[in-house]
Scaffold this motif. Sequence first.
Motif: not given
Length: 396
Positions: A268-295
């Motif tokens: 249910f709902g949507s799962v966030t790929p990446y969710l950050g949390y900055n407590a000093l500013e109550d900031f919740f950054p999100t981002m989405q990346m692709k896998p590295n073919p040269q991992c």
Amino acid sequence: MSVEELQKKISLLNEKVAFLEKQCRSVKREKIDEMSSEVVDSNPYSRLMALKRMGIVNNYENIRNFAVAVVGVGGVGSVTAEMLTRCGIGKLLLFDYDKVELANMNRLFYQPHQAGMSKVEAAEWTLKEINPDVEFEVFNYNITTMDNFQHFIDKIKTGGREAGTPVDLVLSCVDNFEARMAINTACNEIGQVWMESGVSENAVSGHIQVIKPGETPCFACAPPLVVATKTDEKTLKREGVCAASLPTTMAVVAGLLVQNTLKYLLEFGSVTPYLGYNALEDFFPTMQMKPNPQCDDNHCKRQQEEFQKREALKPKETILEVEISPVEHEDNEWEIELVSETTDEELKAAEGNVPVLSEGIKLEYTVPGSTSTTNEETVGNTELSIDELMSQLKTI
């Protein structure tokens, strides 16, 4: 008596006290096989099952069918395990090799009388008191050693709710990159979905990340600097200075981790790929990346290839081309017809004739081919600059 001997005696006494507390439970709730949605004060699941009545989750009772492995039961992991236990998860596998210390009391969950006990044992006893319906398996060892690592993989592959089935999700709540890389390697090898979490050493920021082998970047695809440079973490710590720890930050990160765990398991709902949390500013950054073919992880590259093959086998979405025929107006029995209300004069004006202007207003340009009623130059042959034209417009 030395300090070490005294600590050992205290540890033994704590274990005996905890054992006696466990044996002296006079009231114990019987296990139930199914979650009830009956709204009564004696039903521990009534508030959870209300999610179905609210239209949030269609199948909350399925939570009993899932098994989740929590690696690291410290500040984030212990609260995560407690939340999942209160949510009625079917089975929890707990991994840690550390002991409870009085220095951990600034965090949630553990209690002073548990000092000296292994974290997994203390967690199991506490969680069973909270919800005896949950099945537990605890492992008091370091997953980064060779022998323990293989056992860790085997438990992930076979420790599901039903014997011999894999767990449904692995949650990383460890506090060092070596353990994260061990979890990453294990999950890449067997294609296990897992979620990574962490809190910064200054205790005012954290993050969670969902990792699906082959589909999303693994922990080695974009490694932190300490991993990319192969730096020993021990050399980064200053003598006499320990990492800060706030129960508030850890509780927020644990809450975000469990929330996304429930959304992933119960769909249910949507799962966030990446969710950050900055407590000093109550900031919740999100981002989405692709896998590295040269991992650097060969299992990750293999998982990427397998994922691409699975995607290629999926049926393509076909776009239907619909031929649009011109609209035809059929005769009707009421003899209704469309009549244009535009006059001949209006049509003539629309074709380029210049309208009569009020006194004091002049044209700066005329439509090519039209006859101007003034003697002003057209825009085609004027030598005025753009700035001069703009200044004239402002005076109108």
